[in-house]
Design a protein around this motif. Structure first.
Motif, short mmCIF file in Angstrom:
data_model
loop_
_atom_site.label_atom_id
_atom_site.label_comp_id
_atom_site.label_asym_id
_atom_site.label_seq_id
_atom_site.Cartn_x
_atom_site.Cartn_y
_atom_site.Cartn_z
N LYS A 97 0.84 -1.20 0.00
CA LYS A 97 0.00 0.00 0.00
C LYS A 97 0.88 1.25 0.00
O LYS A 97 0.60 2.22 -0.70
N LYS A 98 1.94 1.20 0.80
CA LYS A 98 2.81 2.38 0.92
C LYS A 98 3.48 2.74 -0.39
O LYS A 98 3.81 3.90 -0.62
N ARG A 99 3.73 1.75 -1.25
CA ARG A 99 4.40 2.12 -2.50
C ARG A 99 3.37 2.39 -3.61
O ARG A 99 3.73 2.58 -4.76
N GLY A 100 2.08 2.37 -3.26
CA GLY A 100 1.06 2.81 -4.20
C GLY A 100 0.30 1.69 -4.90
O GLY A 100 -0.44 1.94 -5.85
N ASP A 101 0.49 0.44 -4.44
CA ASP A 101 -0.30 -0.64 -5.03
C ASP A 101 -1.70 -0.67 -4.39
O ASP A 101 -1.90 -0.15 -3.29
N GLY A 102 -2.64 -1.29 -5.08
CA GLY A 102 -3.95 -1.50 -4.51
C GLY A 102 -3.92 -2.82 -3.73
O GLY A 102 -3.33 -3.80 -4.20
N VAL A 103 -4.52 -2.83 -2.54
CA VAL A 103 -4.48 -4.04 -1.71
C VAL A 103 -5.85 -4.27 -1.08
O VAL A 103 -6.42 -3.37 -0.48
N VAL A 104 -6.35 -5.48 -1.24
CA VAL A 104 -7.54 -5.90 -0.49
C VAL A 104 -7.13 -7.09 0.36
O VAL A 104 -6.48 -8.01 -0.13
N GLY A 105 -7.48 -7.04 1.64
CA GLY A 105 -7.14 -8.14 2.55
C GLY A 105 -8.32 -9.06 2.77
O GLY A 105 -9.48 -8.65 2.63
N LEU A 106 -8.01 -10.30 3.10
CA LEU A 106 -9.03 -11.29 3.45
C LEU A 106 -8.50 -12.07 4.64
O LEU A 106 -7.35 -12.50 4.63
N ASP A 107 -9.33 -12.21 5.68
CA ASP A 107 -8.85 -12.94 6.86
C ASP A 107 -10.06 -13.49 7.61
O ASP A 107 -11.07 -12.81 7.73
N ASN A 108 -9.94 -14.70 8.14
CA ASN A 108 -11.09 -15.26 8.87
C ASN A 108 -10.99 -15.01 10.38
O ASN A 108 -11.86 -15.43 11.13
N PHE A 109 -9.94 -14.35 10.83
CA PHE A 109 -9.79 -13.95 12.24
C PHE A 109 -10.05 -15.13 13.18
O PHE A 109 -10.75 -14.99 14.18
N ASN A 110 -9.53 -16.29 12.85
CA ASN A 110 -9.78 -17.45 13.73
C ASN A 110 -9.02 -17.29 15.05
O ASN A 110 -8.19 -16.40 15.21
N ASN A 111 -9.32 -18.16 15.99
CA ASN A 111 -8.73 -17.97 17.33
C ASN A 111 -7.58 -18.92 17.62
O ASN A 111 -7.34 -19.28 18.76
N GLN A 163 -5.64 -5.22 12.03
CA GLN A 163 -6.65 -4.77 11.06
C GLN A 163 -6.89 -3.26 11.20
O GLN A 163 -7.02 -2.56 10.19
N ILE A 164 -6.93 -2.79 12.43
CA ILE A 164 -7.13 -1.36 12.65
C ILE A 164 -5.99 -0.57 12.01
O ILE A 164 -6.19 0.43 11.33
N MET A 165 -4.76 -1.08 12.21
CA MET A 165 -3.60 -0.40 11.62
C MET A 165 -3.71 -0.40 10.08
O MET A 165 -3.45 0.61 9.43
N LEU A 166 -4.13 -1.54 9.51
CA LEU A 166 -4.28 -1.62 8.05
C LEU A 166 -5.35 -0.65 7.57
O LEU A 166 -5.19 0.05 6.57
N ASN A 167 -6.44 -0.61 8.32
CA ASN A 167 -7.53 0.29 7.99
C ASN A 167 -7.06 1.75 7.98
O ASN A 167 -7.43 2.53 7.10
N GLU A 168 -6.22 2.08 8.97
CA GLU A 168 -5.68 3.44 9.02
C GLU A 168 -4.82 3.75 7.79
O GLU A 168 -4.65 4.90 7.43
N HIS A 169 -4.28 2.71 7.20
CA HIS A 169 -3.48 2.90 5.96
C HIS A 169 -4.33 2.59 4.72
O HIS A 169 -3.78 2.32 3.66
N LYS A 170 -5.63 2.57 4.90
CA LYS A 170 -6.57 2.41 3.78
C LYS A 170 -6.49 1.05 3.09
O LYS A 170 -6.67 0.93 1.88
N VAL A 171 -6.17 0.03 3.90
CA VAL A 171 -6.27 -1.34 3.39
C VAL A 171 -7.53 -1.94 3.99
O VAL A 171 -7.64 -2.08 5.21
#
Ligand code: UGA
Length: 435
Positions: free
Chosen positions: A110-124, A135-143
């Motif tokens: 994301k920082k170098r200007g690529d488009g990024v979509v994440g997928l995660d099942n947040f298992n325990n 995820q919050i950190m990624l969201n702050e960086h618009k991922v």
């Protein structure tokens, strides 16, 4: 330019949890009166009932799709996140984006200007609150990270309809070598079934994305020839985890051969660093040492020290990004191959194995606390005595050149750990619960 850890360390311990606090305040206001609570209860019952009737329209699936609850803005969010901000930038789907490696790779792209979509099942498998913080950190960086599972065929279909991904960085997996004794099916579900579901979705696309995915140094299993080279035999896995990663290499080869998918498999060597995995030795040792609890250090046959080619996350990220940059195109279209496509496998290690007792003494120095060490013979549960990567191929093809030794890498990990868990001084109680 801020360094990686300046970017990644919360400047105030617990800063990443301000979103939860805001949410709590909001919830408190909403439920301030009993009558409001009653109305909310009615609303929730109605919502649940409509959800259940909505679900019955879909073929039965054991995977819940949180995206189904998403409003009409879902596609817009996905598309915005996937759109590169630089000319000829990549558009990458990162699976396991809230995982350790996934988070770092997503941010770097994301920082170098690529488009990024994440997928995660947040298992325990390990503390999901750490994944949510990432995820919050990624969201702050618009991922944008979708709550979803790689086994969810409908979700993948909708996602691939929404975005024409140029690349898929597949990092979602059931990790951990020894946990396979406890939960073997979790490895089959994520590392085999999930992989095939994802490859099926990729091969059906027109054009198909190039796939880069995480294999593991564990595929070298009981090999004794060192250092481990990509051309060495990998037919003696020591754990089910290793066997599923080895099978992944064969499965991806099949999709390359039949459908023309461009495949790059990366054999990671014991990756460590800030925002790491709590199930790994360096992380759990740190936690126990700080809490004054004993740590178990395994020893091999005849009391020999175990050793790993520990590799710092920043070096691994460079290897992942270089793999995406150099991945040749897939040649298939909508499931039909039109010509041969690249199939590559690379070791991403550090080339200098360090023993587990040395790892412990580096941690002791950084934490300024003596570890309470209990020595045990390595149990026969999938562990291997040592790993050591030959990285010549990655150096030649990817320009991969690890630059961080264990001493400096662990220093950065400890700095992050103390900050994230809210230790002000060594020996203090943490300000945040360590699970
Ligand atoms: O390189 C890899 O491919 C693998 O690296 C790690 O697996 P491992 O190297 O076993 O990492 P740790 O679980 O952190 O163990 C490191 C060393 O510490 C030792 N150890 C572990 C746990 C413990 O309590 N005591 C102990 O001495 C292990 O025997 C091993 O020698 C990851 O957990 C895997 O997901 C990954 O695929």
């Amino acid at each position: 330019m801020p360094s990686l850890e300046e970017e990644l360390f919360p400047s105030t311990p617990g800063k990443l949890h301000r979103h939860h606090n805001l949410m709590n305040r909001h919830i408190n206001r909403c439920f301030a009166s009993t009558s409001t609570m009653f109305l909310w209860a009615l609303f929730l019952i109605a919502l649940t009932a409509s959800y259940l009737s909505f679900q019955s329209f879909f073929p039965s699936s054991s995977y819940t799709s949180s995206y189904l609850h998403a409003g009409p803005g879902w596609e817009r969010q996905v598309q915005a996140s996937a759109t590169p901000r630089r000319d000829s930038g990549l558009s990458v789907l990162v699976t396991g984006a809230a995982g350790f490696v996934g988070t770092h790779v997503s941010l770097a792209l994301k920082k170098r200007g690529d488009g990024v979509v994440g997928l995660d099942n947040f298992n325990n498998y390990y503390d999901p609150s750490l994944k949510r913080a990432r995820q919050i950190m990624l969201n702050e960086h618009k991922v944008f990270v979708i709550d979803g599972d790689i086994n969810d065929v409908q979700l993948l279909a909708r996602l691939f309809e929404t975005v024409q991904f140029s690349h898929v960085m597949h990092l979602a997996a059931q990790a951990g070598v020894r946990y396979a004794i406890e939960n073997p099916h979790s490895y089959v579900r994520s590392n085999l079934a999930g992989l095939v579901t994802l490859l099926e979705a990729c091969k059906s696309m027109n054009p198909q994305p190039a796939v880069v995915w995480a294999s593991s140094s564990s595929v070298y299993g009981l090999n004794e020839k060192v250092p481990f080279s990509e051309s060495d035999l990998t037919d003696r896995p020591a754990s089910l985890y290793a066997a599923t990663k080895k099978a992944g290499e064969e499965i991806t080869h099949t999709y390359n051969h039949i459908y023309g998918l461009s495949i790059t498999g990366l054999r990671f060597f014991t990756v460590y660093g800030p925002w790491g995995r709590p199930d790994m030795a360096y992380f759990s040792f740190t936690k126990n040492i700080l809490q004054g609890k004993p740590i178990t250090v395994y020893r091999g046959k005849d009391g020999v020290d175990l050793a790993r080619d520990f590799t710092f996350i920043e070096d691994i990220v460079k290897g992942c990004v270089a793999s995406l940059n150099t991945a040749g195109k897939s040649t298939g279209s909508g499931g039909t191959k039109t010509g041969p496509a690249p199939y590559r496998i690379f070791n991403l290690g550090n080339t200098s194995p360090v023993t587990v007792p040395t790892l412990v003494s580096i941690l002791e120095r950084n934490l300024k606390v003596k570890a309470k060490i209990v020595e045990k013979e390595m149990p026969g549960n999938g562990d291997v005595p040592f790993t050591h990567a030959n990285i010549s191929l990655a150096r030649t093809e990817l320009g991969y050149k690890p630059t961080t030794d264990l001493e400096s890498g662990l220093k950065r990990f400890v700095k992050w750990y103390m900050s994230y868990y809210g230790y002000r001084n060594h020996g203090d109680d943490p300000g945040k619960s360590e699970r």
